[in-house]
Design a protein around this motif. Structure first.
Motif, PDB file in Angstrom:
ATOM      1  N   GLU A 135      -0.492  17.457   1.541  1.00 59.23           N
ATOM      2  CA  GLU A 135       0.988  16.754   2.712  1.00 59.23           C
ATOM      3  C   GLU A 135       1.399  15.554   2.057  1.00 59.23           C
ATOM      4  O   GLU A 135       1.191  14.788   1.194  1.00 59.23           O
ATOM      5  N   LEU A 136       2.922  15.280   2.917  1.00 61.15           N
ATOM      6  CA  LEU A 136       4.005  14.333   1.730  1.00 61.15           C
ATOM      7  C   LEU A 136       4.300  13.093   2.674  1.00 61.15           C
ATOM      8  O   LEU A 136       5.229  12.177   2.154  1.00 61.15           O
ATOM      9  N   THR A 137       4.346  14.019   4.694  1.00 61.32           N
ATOM     10  CA  THR A 137       4.964  12.419   4.988  1.00 61.32           C
ATOM     11  C   THR A 137       4.269  11.885   6.422  1.00 61.32           C
ATOM     12  O   THR A 137       4.713  11.483   7.067  1.00 61.32           O
ATOM     13  N   GLY A 138       2.243  11.800   5.748  1.00 59.95           N
ATOM     14  CA  GLY A 138       1.808  11.053   6.903  1.00 59.95           C
ATOM     15  C   GLY A 138      -0.075  10.436   6.133  1.00 59.95           C
ATOM     16  O   GLY A 138       0.476  10.683   5.002  1.00 59.95           O
ATOM     17  N   GLY A 139      -0.362  10.583   6.715  1.00 61.87           N
ATOM     18  CA  GLY A 139      -1.028   9.347   5.911  1.00 61.87           C
ATOM     19  C   GLY A 139      -1.214   8.112   5.687  1.00 61.87           C
ATOM     20  O   GLY A 139      -0.288   7.624   6.242  1.00 61.87           O
ATOM     21  N   PHE A 236     -10.377  27.254  -8.595  1.00 68.34           N
ATOM     22  CA  PHE A 236      -9.272  27.350  -7.985  1.00 68.34           C
ATOM     23  C   PHE A 236      -7.707  27.487  -7.907  1.00 68.34           C
ATOM     24  O   PHE A 236      -7.204  27.932  -9.192  1.00 68.34           O
ATOM     25  N   ASP A 237      -7.386  28.014  -6.478  1.00 65.57           N
ATOM     26  CA  ASP A 237      -6.703  29.074  -6.204  1.00 65.57           C
ATOM     27  C   ASP A 237      -5.186  28.362  -5.084  1.00 65.57           C
ATOM     28  O   ASP A 237      -4.160  28.243  -6.532  1.00 65.57           O
ATOM     29  N   VAL A 238      -5.430  27.517  -4.469  1.00 65.68           N
ATOM     30  CA  VAL A 238      -4.728  26.985  -3.239  1.00 65.68           C
ATOM     31  C   VAL A 238      -5.682  26.148  -3.157  1.00 65.68           C
ATOM     32  O   VAL A 238      -6.512  25.885  -2.571  1.00 65.68           O
ATOM     33  N   VAL A 239      -5.304  24.917  -3.303  1.00 67.19           N
ATOM     34  CA  VAL A 239      -5.705  23.623  -3.220  1.00 67.19           C
ATOM     35  C   VAL A 239      -4.911  22.797  -1.981  1.00 67.19           C
ATOM     36  O   VAL A 239      -3.505  22.124  -2.355  1.00 67.19           O
ATOM     37  N   LEU A 240      -5.874  22.780  -1.191  1.00 66.43           N
ATOM     38  CA  LEU A 240      -5.426  21.885  -0.097  1.00 66.43           C
ATOM     39  C   LEU A 240      -5.630  20.560   0.855  1.00 66.43           C
ATOM     40  O   LEU A 240      -7.078  20.146   0.627  1.00 66.43           O
ATOM     41  N   THR A 241      -4.903  19.349   0.459  1.00 69.42           N
ATOM     42  CA  THR A 241      -5.171  18.184   0.524  1.00 69.42           C
ATOM     43  C   THR A 241      -4.441  17.221   1.310  1.00 69.42           C
ATOM     44  O   THR A 241      -3.115  17.255   1.507  1.00 69.42           O
ATOM     45  N   GLU A 242      -4.674  16.619   2.066  1.00 69.27           N
ATOM     46  CA  GLU A 242      -3.592  14.961   2.407  1.00 69.27           C
ATOM     47  C   GLU A 242      -2.995  14.234   2.051  1.00 69.27           C
ATOM     48  O   GLU A 242      -3.440  14.052   0.078  1.00 69.27           O
ATOM     49  N   ASN A 243      -2.130  13.333   2.151  1.00 68.28           N
ATOM     50  CA  ASN A 243      -1.248  12.754   0.766  1.00 68.28           C
ATOM     51  C   ASN A 243      -1.705  12.084   0.131  1.00 68.28           C
ATOM     52  O   ASN A 243      -1.129  11.884  -1.419  1.00 68.28           O
ATOM     53  N   MET A 244      -2.645  10.995   0.237  1.00 75.36           N
ATOM     54  CA  MET A 244      -3.137  10.365  -0.956  1.00 75.36           C
ATOM     55  C   MET A 244      -3.605  10.851  -1.698  1.00 75.36           C
ATOM     56  O   MET A 244      -3.943  10.900  -3.189  1.00 75.36           O
TER      57      MET A 244
END
Ligand code: NAD
Length: 360
Positions: A135-139, A236-244
């Protein structure tokens, strides 16, 4: 299809690697009968030199009008001590903001011919093929309140990690969509044993996963994920995570592939009417002033970014796969730049670009 693309060569090796990426793009267009409309604009140090502004108004306008933007790199040592608004990197943050790209995608692949360049043992890294969705615009990088206040022993610093349900939903959907076209597995990374923020993250990801019954979902705590990336990256296939968390984990993932010059990235925002994503595509590396202008830079990160663009912004999956295969052919042939330590004479940036175009 008409591909209306803005090219921002930028600084240092940026113009050299984007030239080869454009060569490959033109080859794809010729072969599959697409037309390419290319526009070039200024961003970064060169934009400061020519206009006084790291992201001139006209660049922003052209980026909004294009179907997709291909960037080289920004940054010049002469601006290291300049104030923030006069630094080339401000142009990069500006273009991401203007385009509203809320997810950064970094594919991490261990190419068989580069296995020796990885810091991990061959048997661990072999077959690694994942994509990290950050995620690129929050956090915490954007949350308020933030700042440093008080004096002496009472001086304190505050940052706020904040996400709304909507922000988590949109990036989660993107990760699940990507997984549907891959091995159908999403690993969501959080710290839900400690952070309320992560508890909401996990709850919303589970809710979104109900829309994608064909995709398996697992959760992993960020500290364990950091460990698993080097112990068993193949899981791992798709790793989903928040900005930091994504900022840190994606750099850890980057070293698995061998050289930073190899790594593409895609920053993606909203959907276009065709259903494809709007995006900004760029190699992960910087402007590499130490080798700029010497025809030595590895263009594969930039060329891989073209493959990502064809796939995500234009839905041209066959063409994207062909570019990836052509890169693999060239890697296997040993015609690679010095950073990949070839056995014989290193190829130049231009030779590698020509070889990929020829392999197509
Ligand atoms: P860098 O990625 O430019 O270079 C790090 C090292 O990797 C250097 O030794 C360089 O020669 C090598 N390298 C990088 N790309 C390569 C390639 N394609 N082929 C072969 N070798 C390559 O990082 P840095 O030196 O920390 O930063 C230089 C400048 O780039 C700084 O001004 C920095 O702010 C900027 N930067 C920009 C971006 C971006 O535009 N997205 C990203 C990172 C750094």
């Amino acid at each position: 299809m008409n591909l209306n693309i803005l090219v921002l060569p930028g600084d240092g090796i940026g113009p050299e690697v984007t030239r080869e990426a454009v060569r490959v793009l033109n080859r794809v267009a010729d072969k599959w009968g697409h037309s390419v409309s290319l526009t070039e604009a200024l961003l970064g140090g060169i934009a400061i030199h020519k206009t006084g502004n790291p992201m001139p108004e006209v660049t922003a306008r052209l980026a909004l009008a294009a179907d997709a933007t291909l960037m080289g790199a920004v940054g010049l040592p002469e601006f290291d001590d300049a104030p923030p608004e006069k630094r080339p990197e401000r142009g990069l943050l500006g273009i991401r903001k203007i385009l509203g790209v809320f997810a950064n995608l970094r594919p991490v692949r261990a190419y068989a011919s580069l296995i020796e360049s990885s810091p991990l043992k061959n048997h661990l890294v072999e077959g690694t093929d994942m994509i990290i969705v950050r995620e690129l615009t929050g956090g915490i990088y954007y949350g308020t309140p933030r700042g440093i206040s008080g004096v002496g022993a009472e001086e304190r610093a505050v940052n706020t990690m904040t996400y709304t349900r909507a922000e988590i939903e949109r990036v989660s959907r993107m990760a699940f969509h990507l997984a549907q076209a891959r091995r159908k597995k999403v690993t969501s990374v959080d710290k839900s044993n400690v952070l309320e923020n992560s508890q909401l993250w996990r709850r919303v990801v589970i809710e979104v996963s109900a829309e994608f019954p064909d995709v398996a979902l697992e959760h992993i705590l960020v500290d364990n994920c950091a460990m698993q990336l080097v112990l068993n990256p193949r899981r791992f296939d798709v790793v989903l995570t928040e900005n930091m968390f994504g900022d840190i984990l994606s750099d850890e993932g980057a070293v698995l592939a061998g050289s930073i010059g190899m790594l593409p990235s895609a920053s993606i925002g909203g959907r276009r009417p065709s259903g494809a994503w709007t995006g900004l595509y760029e190699p992960v590396h910087g402007s590499a002033p130490d080798i700029a202008g010497q025809n030595k830079a590895n263009p594969l990160g930039a060329i891989g970014s073209v493959a990502a663009m064809l796939d995500y912004s234009f839905g041209l999956k066959e063409e994207a796969a062909a570019v990836n295969r052509a890169m693999e052919t060239v890697l296997n042939s040993g015609r690679v730049t010095a950073d990949l330590r070839p056995a014989g004479r290193p190829s130049t940036t231009e030779e590698v670009g020509e070889a990929v175009a020829a392999a197509l």
